[in-house]
Write an enzyme that holds these catalytic residues in place. Structure first.
Site, PDB file in Angstrom:
ATOM      1  CG  PHE A 178       6.653  -6.008 -16.042  1.00  0.00           C
ATOM      2  CD1 PHE A 178       7.068  -6.832 -15.017  1.00  0.00           C
ATOM      3  CD2 PHE A 178       5.366  -6.166 -16.543  1.00  0.00           C
ATOM      4  CE1 PHE A 178       6.235  -7.798 -14.494  1.00  0.00           C
ATOM      5  CE2 PHE A 178       4.517  -7.133 -16.030  1.00  0.00           C
ATOM      6  CZ  PHE A 178       4.952  -7.958 -14.991  1.00  0.00           C
ATOM      7  CE  LYS A 194      -0.584  -4.256  -5.135  1.00  0.00           C
ATOM      8  NZ  LYS A 194      -1.181  -5.562  -5.477  1.00  0.00           N
ATOM      9  NE  ARG A 208       1.951 -10.108  -2.555  1.00  0.00           N
ATOM     10  CZ  ARG A 208       1.079  -9.652  -3.423  1.00  0.00           C
ATOM     11  NH1 ARG A 208       1.366  -8.553  -4.125  1.00  0.00           N
ATOM     12  NH2 ARG A 208      -0.063 -10.261  -3.613  1.00  0.00           N
ATOM     13  CE  LYS A 240      -1.237  -3.413 -10.418  1.00  0.00           C
ATOM     14  NZ  LYS A 240      -2.068  -4.335 -11.228  1.00  0.00           N
TER      15      LYS A 240
END
Length: 290
Positions: free
Chosen positions: A130, A206, A200, A58
């Site tokens: 990504f 994460k 979302r 991340k």
């Protein structure tokens, strides 16, 4: 306040948080014209099959959405890039982060806000992709497509975040420890069969050792002892109206020049009390105002 923090407060052009607005002051970000159709992750769930997920680091950079001709921040501000920076980029929509390296968020944000053509600052940045928002395939298929785009673009400013498979949870947390020890932020887990979904997504998760949140500075509390005549702690207020103090995470320079009243800060914490107050809250930075 430090020079970099001052730049973050005064140079980036637009912020709206809990109804509070700050006047734009820099031309490197233009007024939002649309909301980028980007995907956001959720906190990791325990009951998952790790082998079904691709794992990546991340990154702690500036989120960017490339629509094929222009780069936008997550809030819809156009980022005015030097022309050479995007030379050779595909006309395909790409989701990623403008990134300099680990533990370099403030210098990255300062560079983006003070964009000048061909300056040494931008030479150090990369757009790390990504995902591909317009691709209709699974995430595994999008990984293949991203690798092809990167190879064909042959651009030093366009790179892809490494995606890997993890065998089990023990290996996952071992990888997390490695990243955090090297000043990384955490990991992202993306289900191999997931389609790109705006908003979302429970298939994008994460994993961090600390949780992050934001609050508005409402008071400077003076320090005592070695922090006499400096900041002791900040009294902050969350979007829900909860007030609490943050007294750790500041450098001596930040204690001498603390975030101004009204500034939005990011803090990190580990869990909450029964009253909902973040435990071990620690200052992280002034909020990225993109």
């Amino acid at each position: 306040m430090s020079v970099i923090s001052n730049l973050l407060v005064t140079s980036l052009s637009f912020i709206v948080f809990s109804g509070y607005a700050q006047k734009p002051s820099n031309a490197s970000l233009t007024k939002p014209s649309f909301q980028p159709p980007i995907q956001h992750g959720v906190v990791i769930q325990e009951n998952i099959r790790i082998q079904d997920y691709w794992v990546s680091e991340k990154l702690d950079g500036i989120r960017g959405y490339w629509n094929g001709t222009k780069l936008f921040s997550r809030s819809g501000n156009e980022i005015n890039l030097p022309p050479w920076f995007t030379k050779g980029w595909p006309n395909t929509a790409m989701d990623g982060e403008i990134w300099r390296g680990r533990n370099a968020f403030e210098s990255t944000a300062s560079c983006v806000s003070l964009q000048k053509d061909n300056n040494a600052c931008w030479q150090t940045l990369r757009f790390m992709i990504f995902d591909l928002p317009g691709h209709k395939g699974t995430f595994s298929q999008r990984i293949i497509a991203m690798k092809t785009l990167i190879r064909q673009a042959s651009s030093s400013s366009l790179k892809m975040i490494k995606q890997m498979k993890i065998a089990n949870k023990a290996e996952l947390y071992q990888r997390l420890d490695q990243v955090v020890k090297q000043h990384g932020e955490g990991l992202m887990l993306h289900h191999q069969d997931a389609l790109y979904q705006q908003g979302r997504s429970k298939k994008l998760m994460k994993l961090k050792k600390y949780q992050d949140a934001e609050a508005r500075v409402i008071q400077h509390i003076p320090g005592k002892g070695k922090y006499q005549q400096m900041l002791g702690s900040l009294l902050v207020e969350t979007q829900s109206g909860l007030q609490f103090k943050i007294g750790t995470g500041f450098s001596d320079l930040q204690r001498k020049n603390p975030p101004p009243i009204g500034a939005i800060i990011t803090y990190q914490f580990i869990g909450k009390t029964k009253r909902g107050v973040p435990r071990f809250a620690s200052f992280k930075r002034i909020r990225n105002m993109n």
